[in-house]
Design an enzyme around this catalytic site. Structure first.
Site, PDB file in Angstrom:
ATOM      1  N   THR A   1      -0.341   7.757  18.281  1.00 42.01           N
ATOM      2  CA  THR A   1      -1.352   8.772  17.989  1.00 42.01           C
ATOM      3  C   THR A   1      -1.790   8.730  16.531  1.00 42.01           C
ATOM      4  OG1 THR A   1       0.246  10.508  17.403  1.00 42.01           O
ATOM      5  CG2 THR A   1      -0.360  10.300  19.748  1.00 42.01           C
TER       6      THR A   1
ATOM      7  N   PRO B   1       2.879   2.929  12.437  1.00 43.46           N
ATOM      8  CA  PRO B   1       3.433   4.255  12.765  1.00 43.46           C
ATOM      9  C   PRO B   1       3.137   4.660  14.209  1.00 43.46           C
ATOM     10  CG  PRO B   1       2.269   4.305  10.668  1.00 43.46           C
ATOM     11  CD  PRO B   1       1.945   2.980  11.308  1.00 43.46           C
TER      12      PRO B   1
ATOM     13  N   TYR C   1       0.838  -1.208   0.000  1.00 45.43           N
ATOM     14  CA  TYR C   1       0.000   0.000   0.000  1.00 45.43           C
ATOM     15  C   TYR C   1       0.871   1.255   0.000  1.00 45.43           C
ATOM     16  CZ  TYR C   1      -3.784   3.186   1.346  1.00 45.43           C
ATOM     17  OH  TYR C   1      -4.700   4.210   1.384  1.00 45.43           O
ATOM     18  N   ASP C   2       1.824   1.323   0.939  1.00 48.44           N
ATOM     19  CA  ASP C   2       2.663   2.524   1.069  1.00 48.44           C
ATOM     20  C   ASP C   2       3.409   2.824  -0.224  1.00 48.44           C
ATOM     21  OD1 ASP C   2       1.826   2.003   3.634  1.00 48.44           O
ATOM     22  OD2 ASP C   2       3.826   1.877   4.512  1.00 48.44           O
ATOM     23  N   GLU C   3       4.134   1.822  -0.732  1.00 53.54           N
ATOM     24  CA  GLU C   3       4.955   2.042  -1.925  1.00 53.54           C
ATOM     25  C   GLU C   3       4.116   2.111  -3.191  1.00 53.54           C
ATOM     26  OE1 GLU C   3       7.659   3.199  -1.448  1.00 53.54           O
ATOM     27  OE2 GLU C   3       9.151   1.925  -0.500  1.00 53.54           O
TER      28      GLU C   3
ATOM     29  N   SER D   1     -13.679   1.753  13.393  1.00 50.71           N
ATOM     30  CA  SER D   1     -14.729   0.746  13.248  1.00 50.71           C
ATOM     31  C   SER D   1     -14.521  -0.410  14.212  1.00 50.71           C
ATOM     32  CB  SER D   1     -14.805   0.245  11.804  1.00 50.71           C
ATOM     33  OG  SER D   1     -13.555  -0.242  11.376  1.00 50.71           O
ATOM     34  N   ASN D   2     -13.266  -0.817  14.420  1.00 48.57           N
ATOM     35  CA  ASN D   2     -12.987  -1.886  15.392  1.00 48.57           C
ATOM     36  C   ASN D   2     -13.522  -1.529  16.770  1.00 48.57           C
ATOM     37  OD1 ASN D   2     -11.690  -3.499  13.570  1.00 48.57           O
ATOM     38  ND2 ASN D   2      -9.637  -3.168  14.371  1.00 48.57           N
TER      39      ASN D   2
END
Length: 323
Positions: A212, A276, A147-149, A191-192
């Site tokens: 955070t 993160p 996803y990130d890359e 949602s969790n």
């Protein structure tokens, strides 16, 4: 955008895409919603299907798309770890091949094209808050890299099309967003927590809960995207769109328990790989360029979102069936 615009929204049956389609219809645009329904849901767009200005096309944007339009919003890609890690190769293809296909279409039509990028391009940031000029701290071979890359490569393609072909691009870096129409089992923290609290189950906190995030209500986010699309061609972005109010995961869990009145307790589990530690947007550029800032505080947005989820639970939504 003029009233007679025909607007293509890829991922239009998804959480963000369906809200965007709705807002565009309200503005008088003709909307072509494209989705392969991997994470999108027909229920999200049911109220729009009878509109003479709304059209649905089932299509996977990893394959070329031949349609006519004036503007393109490229939102197609699974956005939660549960879904984008399910088939990481397809996730990368969706970001990269999808970008190539929508950029090729935009080039042919001379259409404006907006890429829904992500705060994940910053990875686990060493700069806080994150301004657009920060290049990020991303693990290119980790479990989140698809996803990130993928999103980072999509940004590269957008700016290369702008430099090489003078394509009319816009790039928005979207930070954590929540609200009605989220998938209730999508694995994202809001949602969790809400589903667990409404069921009276323990809320699962990863790590000690000190990490955070900044949460933007969906209506604010969509307003930011539309404002970016309406800017002159010389405004390309990337521009951060998100709420700079920062909360720990423990504070979020406690707020959800308080609003729902749930008897749920909080339990802890180890942090996932490359999660993160902090995430907060610097939205100075959005304020200066778009005249945009979020208006919905977290508690108010959570109240609206909890009401939506509670209604689905009350109906016994099949989406919530446990495996």
């Amino acid at each position: 955008m003029i009233e007679s615009s025909r607007v293509l929204v890829t991922g239009g049956a998804g959480f963000l895409g369906s809200h965007l389609c709705e807002k565009l219809l309200e503005s008088g645009a003709e909307v072509l919603c494209v989705d392969n329904f991997f994470t999108g849901q027909r229920a999200n767009i049911n109220t729009m299907l009878d509109s003479k200005n709304f059209e649905l096309l089932r299509h996977d944007i990893t394959h070329p798309l031949f349609v006519e339009c004036d503007e393109i919003y490229n939102l197609a890609c699974p956005a939660s770890p549960v879904h984008y890690q399910f088939d990481p190769v397809q996730t990368t293809k969706t970001s990269v091949l999808g970008a190539i296909n929508v950029l090729g279409l935009a080039k042919r039509l001379r259409a404006k094209v907006l890429q829904a990028s992500t705060s994940e391009v910053y990875g686990d940031p060493t700069v806080h808050p994150q301004p657009e000029g920060y290049w990020g701290n991303v693990n290119p071979i980790g479990s989140r890299a698809c996803y990130d890359e993928g999103k980072r490569c999509a940004e590269t393609l957008f700016f290369d099309y702008w430099r090489q072909h003078r394509s009319r691009i816009k790039v928005a870096r979207i930070f954590n967003t929540y609200g009605p129409r989220m998938k209730l089992n999508d694995g994202r923290v809001v949602s969790n927590f809400i589903v667990q609290a409404l069921r009276g189950e323990p809320l699962t906190l990863y790590g000690d809960g000190s990490q955070t995030r900044s949460f933007c209500y969906v209506d604010d986010l969509i307003d930011g995207l539309v404002r970016l699309m309406r800017t002159p061609d010389e405004v390309t972005g990337p521009i951060n769109i998100g709420n700079p109010s920062e909360f720990t995961m423990r504070a979020l869990a406690e707020t959800v328990i308080d609003i729902t009145g749930s008897p749920s307790e909080i339990v802890t589990k180890p942090l996932p790989e490359d999660d993160p530690k902090q995430r907060r947007p610097d939205i100075s550029l959005a304020g200066e360029t778009l005249g945009w800032q979020p208006t919905v505080p977290l508690r108010e947005g959570l109240i609206r979102t909890i009401a939506y989820f509670d209604a689905l639970l009350s109906k016994g939504s099949p989406e919530l069936a446990r495996p």
